[in-house]
Motif scaffolding. Structure first.
Motif, short mmCIF file in Angstrom:
data_model
loop_
_atom_site.label_atom_id
_atom_site.label_comp_id
_atom_site.label_asym_id
_atom_site.label_seq_id
_atom_site.Cartn_x
_atom_site.Cartn_y
_atom_site.Cartn_z
N ILE A 1 38.12 38.61 38.33
CA ILE A 1 38.92 39.82 38.04
C ILE A 1 38.62 40.93 39.04
O ILE A 1 39.52 41.55 39.57
CB ILE A 1 38.69 40.29 36.59
CG1 ILE A 1 39.28 39.26 35.63
CG2 ILE A 1 39.30 41.67 36.33
CD1 ILE A 1 38.93 39.45 34.18
N ARG A 2 37.33 41.10 39.35
CA ARG A 2 36.99 42.14 40.33
C ARG A 2 37.65 41.85 41.69
O ARG A 2 38.14 42.75 42.35
CB ARG A 2 35.48 42.22 40.51
CG ARG A 2 34.76 42.94 39.37
CD ARG A 2 34.40 44.35 39.79
NE ARG A 2 33.78 45.11 38.74
CZ ARG A 2 32.54 45.62 38.81
NH1 ARG A 2 31.79 45.40 39.87
NH2 ARG A 2 32.08 46.35 37.82
N SER A 3 37.68 40.56 42.10
CA SER A 3 38.29 40.33 43.41
C SER A 3 39.81 40.46 43.35
O SER A 3 40.41 40.96 44.30
CB SER A 3 37.84 39.01 44.06
OG SER A 3 37.99 37.97 43.19
N GLN A 4 40.41 40.11 42.21
CA GLN A 4 41.86 40.35 42.07
C GLN A 4 42.15 41.85 42.13
O GLN A 4 43.12 42.29 42.75
CB GLN A 4 42.34 39.87 40.69
CG GLN A 4 42.73 38.41 40.65
CD GLN A 4 42.89 37.92 39.21
OE1 GLN A 4 42.77 38.70 38.26
NE2 GLN A 4 43.16 36.65 39.05
N GLN A 5 41.28 42.63 41.49
CA GLN A 5 41.49 44.09 41.49
C GLN A 5 41.40 44.65 42.91
O GLN A 5 42.16 45.55 43.27
CB GLN A 5 40.46 44.77 40.59
CG GLN A 5 40.71 44.50 39.11
CD GLN A 5 39.64 45.11 38.22
OE1 GLN A 5 38.53 45.40 38.66
NE2 GLN A 5 39.96 45.31 36.96
N VAL B 1 44.85 51.99 35.05
CA VAL B 1 43.41 52.04 34.74
C VAL B 1 42.90 50.64 34.42
O VAL B 1 41.83 50.24 34.89
CB VAL B 1 43.12 53.02 33.59
CG1 VAL B 1 41.67 52.93 33.14
CG2 VAL B 1 43.41 54.43 34.03
N LYS B 2 43.68 49.90 33.66
CA LYS B 2 43.30 48.52 33.34
C LYS B 2 43.01 47.74 34.63
O LYS B 2 42.12 46.90 34.68
CB LYS B 2 44.45 47.88 32.54
CG LYS B 2 44.36 46.38 32.33
CD LYS B 2 43.51 46.04 31.14
CE LYS B 2 43.44 44.52 30.95
NZ LYS B 2 42.40 44.15 30.00
N GLY B 3 43.77 48.05 35.66
CA GLY B 3 43.62 47.38 36.95
C GLY B 3 42.38 47.78 37.73
O GLY B 3 42.14 47.26 38.81
N MET B 4 41.60 48.71 37.21
CA MET B 4 40.40 49.09 37.97
C MET B 4 39.12 49.06 37.15
O MET B 4 38.06 49.43 37.63
CB MET B 4 40.58 50.47 38.62
CG MET B 4 40.66 51.61 37.67
SD MET B 4 40.52 53.17 38.56
CE MET B 4 42.22 53.52 38.86
N VAL B 5 39.22 48.62 35.90
CA VAL B 5 38.00 48.60 35.07
C VAL B 5 37.69 47.18 34.59
O VAL B 5 38.52 46.28 34.69
CB VAL B 5 38.13 49.54 33.85
CG1 VAL B 5 38.27 50.99 34.28
CG2 VAL B 5 39.29 49.13 32.95
N ASP B 6 36.46 47.02 34.07
CA ASP B 6 36.06 45.72 33.53
C ASP B 6 36.45 45.62 32.06
O ASP B 6 36.74 44.54 31.55
CB ASP B 6 34.53 45.57 33.60
CG ASP B 6 33.99 45.84 34.99
OD1 ASP B 6 34.63 45.38 35.95
OD2 ASP B 6 32.94 46.50 35.11
N PHE B 7 36.39 46.77 31.39
CA PHE B 7 36.52 46.77 29.93
C PHE B 7 37.47 47.89 29.54
O PHE B 7 37.30 49.03 29.96
CB PHE B 7 35.13 47.03 29.33
CG PHE B 7 35.06 46.84 27.85
CD1 PHE B 7 34.75 45.59 27.30
CD2 PHE B 7 35.27 47.89 26.97
CE1 PHE B 7 34.67 45.40 25.93
CE2 PHE B 7 35.19 47.72 25.60
CZ PHE B 7 34.88 46.46 25.08
N PHE B 8 38.47 47.54 28.73
CA PHE B 8 39.48 48.53 28.38
C PHE B 8 39.40 48.83 26.89
O PHE B 8 39.60 47.94 26.06
CB PHE B 8 40.86 47.99 28.76
CG PHE B 8 41.93 49.04 28.80
CD1 PHE B 8 41.88 50.08 29.72
CD2 PHE B 8 43.00 48.98 27.94
CE1 PHE B 8 42.86 51.05 29.77
CE2 PHE B 8 44.00 49.95 27.97
CZ PHE B 8 43.93 50.98 28.89
#
Ligand code: GDP
Length: 328
Positions: free
Chosen positions: A269-273, A164-171
């Protein structure tokens, strides 16, 4: 049996914010039929330019910590401000137990009746990787349908947090005051992933313990390696019953977004995801292809037996199967 929709009907319906069509599109992405999956990918490709604008929040915590009650309260706070929110779930226990812990919609009864909220239970088939993949797709479809905040709820067990961490902006990690050291030890790795730790149930005489826990978690976070994004994880006490801390939590989400947008890490981060997503998909497709291959399904049971009885070295057994796969 519902009539099959065309790609255009799906795309137009989603972009118009039609929930019935959105739900059907999500069901399409969850289908195991190859033709459905191909159509789902076409729909996703077409709506892609309309995605990415939402705030993506992951929420985790052990069962009973108060996740669904918190989401109900937080969600209502947001809908009151006119925000459209979608709640998705990743529940790795569902494929095994055949009954989804997070799938029970009645857990967020009030929120589910809000016209601005959309709640979708966890996909119930497939392994954790597959479930994660489907949730990513559901998230994009919800964004294209105009949802501005996407909340992804996960049970605080196992590896689903990392995914989930790998697909969100804020955890966001929900914790209880007074949880034993043992529990906190287990949660340490997860705590390091958190952008915000919220100590829940800070009400009904529990406020003092929540404040103590806050200091404890703040100290623990100070000892953790610095967050490479330039964000300092926060600790807030809250209550879903009294609404304490709810607005601060949203303020923290917004602050996080502005800090990361300014320092350039948000887009990075979004592009890494997205890259991770691509690689995950490749790995999963290869694995699926491998296990579904006729020569593998014919031989795998015998080979497994030999390995489990210690008659064959696992590496040699794997090579044998891989050779069969590549011979076609
Ligand atoms: P989940 O398993 O993490 O989704 O937890 P739930 O949301 O189902 O909550 C578990 C229990 O804690 C329920 O009995 C809730 O009523 C209670 N609960 C949740 N949030 C709060 C809170 O802020 N204060 C208090 N006092 N109880 C809460």
């Amino acid at each position: 049996m519902l009539r099959r929709l065309t790609k255009t009907q799906y795309v137009d319906g989603i972009l118009a914010g039609n929930r019935m069509i959105l739900s059907r599109a999500i069901t399409l992405t969850e289908s195991s039929l190859l033709s459905d999956r191909a159509l789902a990918r076409e729909v996703l490709e077409a709506v892609l330019p309309y995605t990415g604008k939402a705030v993506r929040i992951g929420i985790t915590g052990v069962p009973g910590v108060g996740k669904s009650t918190f989401i109900e309260s937080f969600g209502k706070y947001l809908t009151k401000q006119g925000k459209k929110i979608a709640v998705l779930a990743i529940d790795p226990s569902s494929p095994i137990s055949k009954g989804s812990i997070l799938g029970d919609k009645t857990r967020m009864e009030e929120l589910s009746q809000e016209p601005l909220a959309y709640i979708r239970p966890s996909p119930t088939s497939g392994d954790l990787g597959g479930v994660t993949q489907k949730t990513r797709e559901a998230m994009l479809l919800c964004e294209a349908a105009g949802f501005e905040v996407i909340i992804i709820e996960t049970v605080g067990v196992g590896q689903s947090e990392t995914l989930v961490k790998g697909m969100v902006d804020f955890f966001l990690l929900l914790m209880l005051a007074g949880a034993g050291d043992e529990l906190q030890g287990i949660k340490k790795g997860i705590m390091e992933m958190a952008d915000l730790v919220a100590i829940t149930k800070a009400d009904s005489g529990n406020e003092h313990f929540a404040d103590l826990a806050k200091v404890e978690y703040q100290n623990a976070l100070h000892l953790s390696p610095p967050n490479p994004t330039g964000w300092f994880p926060q600790v807030i006490t809250c209550s879903a019953l009294t609404q304490k801390g709810i607005s601060e939590i949203w303020a923290s989400v917004e602050k996080h977004r502005s800090v990361l947008s300014e320092n350039g890490n948000f887009d990075k981060i979004r592009s890494q995801q997205n890259l991770e997503w691509m690689h995950d998909f490749i790995k999963q497709s290869l694995e699926e292809h491998f296990y579904q291959h006729p020569s593998i399904s014919t031989h795998i049971h015998t080979v497994q037996q030999e390995v489990s009885e210690g008659k064959k070295l696992p590496v040699n057994a794997a090579m044998e199967l891989l050779n069969l796969f590549y011979q076609k």
